[in-house]
Design a protein around this motif. Structure first.
Motif, mmCIF file in Angstrom:
data_model
loop_
_atom_site.group_PDB
_atom_site.id
_atom_site.type_symbol
_atom_site.label_atom_id
_atom_site.label_comp_id
_atom_site.label_asym_id
_atom_site.label_seq_id
_atom_site.Cartn_x
_atom_site.Cartn_y
_atom_site.Cartn_z
ATOM 1 N N LEU A 9 0.831 -1.203 0.000
ATOM 2 C CA LEU A 9 0.000 0.000 0.000
ATOM 3 C C LEU A 9 0.869 1.257 0.000
ATOM 4 C CD1 LEU A 9 -2.866 -0.991 2.494
ATOM 5 C CD2 LEU A 9 -3.023 -0.696 0.010
ATOM 6 N N GLY A 10 1.945 1.217 0.795
ATOM 7 C CA GLY A 10 2.893 2.333 0.798
ATOM 8 C C GLY A 10 3.536 2.525 -0.562
ATOM 9 N N LEU A 11 3.818 1.407 -1.227
ATOM 10 C CA LEU A 11 4.395 1.465 -2.575
ATOM 11 C C LEU A 11 3.428 2.139 -3.545
ATOM 12 C CD1 LEU A 11 6.588 0.552 -4.623
ATOM 13 C CD2 LEU A 11 5.358 -1.608 -4.812
ATOM 14 N N GLY A 12 2.164 1.730 -3.498
ATOM 15 C CA GLY A 12 1.164 2.335 -4.382
ATOM 16 C C GLY A 12 0.960 3.814 -4.112
ATOM 17 N N LEU A 13 0.904 4.180 -2.825
ATOM 18 C CA LEU A 13 0.743 5.590 -2.465
ATOM 19 C C LEU A 13 1.937 6.409 -2.933
ATOM 20 C CD1 LEU A 13 -0.839 7.803 -0.977
ATOM 21 C CD2 LEU A 13 0.349 7.126 1.131
ATOM 22 N N GLY A 14 3.129 5.837 -2.813
ATOM 23 C CA GLY A 14 4.337 6.536 -3.260
ATOM 24 C C GLY A 14 4.326 6.791 -4.752
ATOM 25 N N ILE A 15 3.841 5.813 -5.531
ATOM 26 C CA ILE A 15 3.765 5.996 -6.986
ATOM 27 C C ILE A 15 2.820 7.141 -7.331
ATOM 28 C CG2 ILE A 15 2.967 4.926 -9.133
ATOM 29 C CD1 ILE A 15 3.978 2.252 -8.025
ATOM 30 N N VAL A 16 1.674 7.190 -6.639
ATOM 31 C CA VAL A 16 0.694 8.263 -6.894
ATOM 32 C C VAL A 16 1.303 9.627 -6.559
ATOM 33 C CG1 VAL A 16 -1.524 9.233 -6.188
ATOM 34 C CG2 VAL A 16 -1.295 6.767 -6.535
ATOM 35 N N ILE A 17 1.941 9.722 -5.387
ATOM 36 C CA ILE A 17 2.559 10.986 -4.974
ATOM 37 C C ILE A 17 3.661 11.390 -5.949
ATOM 38 C CG2 ILE A 17 3.923 12.115 -3.167
ATOM 39 C CD1 ILE A 17 2.452 10.379 -1.128
ATOM 40 N N GLY A 18 4.467 10.405 -6.386
ATOM 41 C CA GLY A 18 5.553 10.687 -7.324
ATOM 42 C C GLY A 18 5.041 11.229 -8.653
ATOM 43 N N LEU A 19 3.946 10.652 -9.159
ATOM 44 C CA LEU A 19 3.375 11.136 -10.412
ATOM 45 C C LEU A 19 2.841 12.556 -10.265
ATOM 46 C CD1 LEU A 19 1.500 7.922 -11.642
ATOM 47 C CD2 LEU A 19 3.563 8.943 -12.634
ATOM 48 N N ILE A 20 2.218 12.836 -9.121
ATOM 49 C CA ILE A 20 1.709 14.190 -8.866
ATOM 50 C C ILE A 20 2.853 15.195 -8.854
ATOM 51 C CG2 ILE A 20 0.620 15.680 -7.130
ATOM 52 C CD1 ILE A 20 -1.109 13.273 -6.345
ATOM 53 N N LEU A 21 3.972 14.811 -8.201
ATOM 54 C CA LEU A 21 5.118 15.715 -8.123
ATOM 55 C C LEU A 21 5.811 15.861 -9.472
ATOM 56 C CD1 LEU A 21 6.666 14.579 -4.708
ATOM 57 C CD2 LEU A 21 5.371 16.665 -5.160
ATOM 58 N N ASN A 22 5.885 14.750 -10.231
ATOM 59 C CA ASN A 22 6.594 14.802 -11.512
ATOM 60 C C ASN A 22 5.860 15.659 -12.536
ATOM 61 O OD1 ASN A 22 6.914 13.243 -14.423
ATOM 62 N ND2 ASN A 22 8.837 13.529 -13.335
ATOM 63 N N TYR A 23 4.557 15.504 -12.611
ATOM 64 C CA TYR A 23 3.768 16.248 -13.597
ATOM 65 C C TYR A 23 3.248 17.585 -13.060
ATOM 66 C CZ TYR A 23 3.820 12.095 -16.543
ATOM 67 O OH TYR A 23 4.228 11.043 -17.332
ATOM 68 N N HIS A 24 3.591 17.880 -11.791
ATOM 69 C CA HIS A 24 3.158 19.143 -11.176
ATOM 70 C C HIS A 24 1.650 19.351 -11.340
ATOM 71 C CE1 HIS A 24 7.366 20.101 -10.707
ATOM 72 N NE2 HIS A 24 7.564 19.994 -12.009
ATOM 73 N N LEU A 25 0.889 18.318 -11.048
ATOM 74 C CA LEU A 25 -0.555 18.368 -11.277
ATOM 75 C C LEU A 25 -1.232 19.442 -10.431
ATOM 76 C CD1 LEU A 25 -1.395 14.551 -11.489
ATOM 77 C CD2 LEU A 25 -1.010 16.165 -13.352
ATOM 78 N N VAL A 26 -0.827 19.546 -9.157
ATOM 79 C CA VAL A 26 -1.436 20.542 -8.274
ATOM 80 C C VAL A 26 -1.105 21.950 -8.763
ATOM 81 C CG1 VAL A 26 -1.590 21.391 -5.897
ATOM 82 C CG2 VAL A 26 -1.327 18.941 -6.331
#
Length: 361
Positions: A9-26
């Motif tokens: 679960l931590g792995l999956g959450l990390g992937i989601v957070i990483g994608l948000i940071l990489n694409y600067h979605l926020v």
């Protein structure tokens, strides 16, 4: 919830957070309404990446903190409890021979994959000529003499696991030769081994958070910037590792160890998940010992000796990675790899895989 599931679960959450940071979605979302707020969001994302990087490093450091004393105590305990010197010699010889053979096979699988896919050929003629070459490996004699510690305390301080293993082997023989006078030292080391096992339980409580931070940083830094040739090189490494596990290790379990494959992997799943997320055999060692003892019912003496030794000199993944990347670079530069070069590559990769520290690159 089981530990391995928390880590996933931590792995999956990390992937989601990483994608948000990489694409600067926020950042892009707020930039639609207010550019000033979006700039502040961008600075917060940068700070978040820095914090996640520190959290991931702390988790790796906590795991590395365990390694020296775990290797030392488990190796000595295992050797001293095998009272028959002939039995110890047979186990040690078979273990080292198995490690050498599987590492050589791993190198061959890596070379087979990289020559099949040829990921570096598309880079020929690109701006690589200005790169600097790096000498990898060394002579076998240099390697053998480098593993003998001149100062065991320095070996512990530097995290040199090979030197710790050599010192532990000599120390175990000395305890055995001391007879009854050596028993108090052995009891202390047995107690130390048990304490380190309990400390491992405590630190593994933080594994889901550490894994999440590590994966988030990896995905956040690389993201979509990974070029196709490098991606293909990674595919070569992953495929070779999969073949090593699916064929070599599975057949070894079935026909050499006479074990059922599915229960073995089920019992080792905590260590497998941690190894995948930390990319460190040393960091995974405490959990591997726990799985071998508690889930598979293996003797603490044998597992302590074999796994402690294997965490440093049985690096099949490292051997695969080095062989694939060496040919990948040669293909990128358009360099011809001759038969003699291939023999040298086998030798240097084998030696360097034995001597590489079991921590992430």
């Amino acid at each position: 919830m089981k530990p391995w599931l928390k880590i996933l679960l931590g792995l999956g959450l990390g992937i989601v957070i990483g994608l948000i940071l990489n694409y600067h979605l926020v950042y892009h979302f707020f930039n639609l309404f207010d550019s000033a707020v979006a700039e502040r969001i961008l600075s917060l994302e940068t700070a978040c990446k820095g914090l996640l990087g520190r959290l991931g490093k702390v988790f790796i450091d906590l795991l590395k903190m365990l390694v020296g004393l775990i290797v030392f105590s488990s190796l000595i305990t295992g050797m001293c409890h095998i009272n028959d010197p002939k039995k110890l010699g047979r186990i040690g010889l078979r273990t080292i021979l198995f490690y050498i053979v599987t590492t050589v096979i791993a190198i061959g699988l890596g070379l087979m994959m990289v020559y099949s896919i040829s990921p570096g050929k598309s880079l020929v003629g690109s701006a690589l000529a200005g790169g600097q070459s790096t000498k990898v490996g060394g002579s076998l004699i240099d390697f053998v003499f480098s593993i003998v510690p001149s100062n065991p305390f320095a070996a512990f301080a530097e995290g040199n696991v090979l030197q710790i293993i050599v010192f532990a082997i000599f120390f175990a023989f000395a305890i055995t030769l001391a007879g009854e006078k050596g028993k108090p030292i052995l009891r202390f080391i047995e107690a130390l081994s048990e304490v380190m096992a309990n400390l491992t339980h405590v630190i593994m409580k933080f594994a889901p958070y550490g894994v999440s931070a590590l994966i988030a940083i990896a995905v956040g830094d690389l993201g979509s910037k990974v070029m196709l040739p490098l991606f293909l090189a990674i595919v070569c490494i992953i495929c070779a590792c999969f073949l090593q596990v699916a064929i070599v290790f599975t057949l070894s379990l079935r026909f050499l160890a006479k074990l059922k494959v599915t229960p073995f992997f089920k019992g080792m799943k905590d260590a497998i998940v941690l190894a995948f997320t930390t990319s460190s055999s040393s960091a995974t060692l405490p959990v591997s010992l726990e799985c071998a003892r508690d889930h598979l019912g293996l003797s603490s003496d044998i597992s302590g000796f074999v796994l402690s030794l294997g965490s440093t000199i049985n690096m099949n993944g490292t051997a695969i990675g080095q062989s694939v990347l060496t040919i990948f670079i040669a293909q990128a530069y358009g360099s011809e790899v001759t038969f003699s070069n291939m023999i040298i590559l086998f030798f240097t990769t084998l030696v360097s895989a034995f001597g590489t520290a079991g921590v992430p690159w």
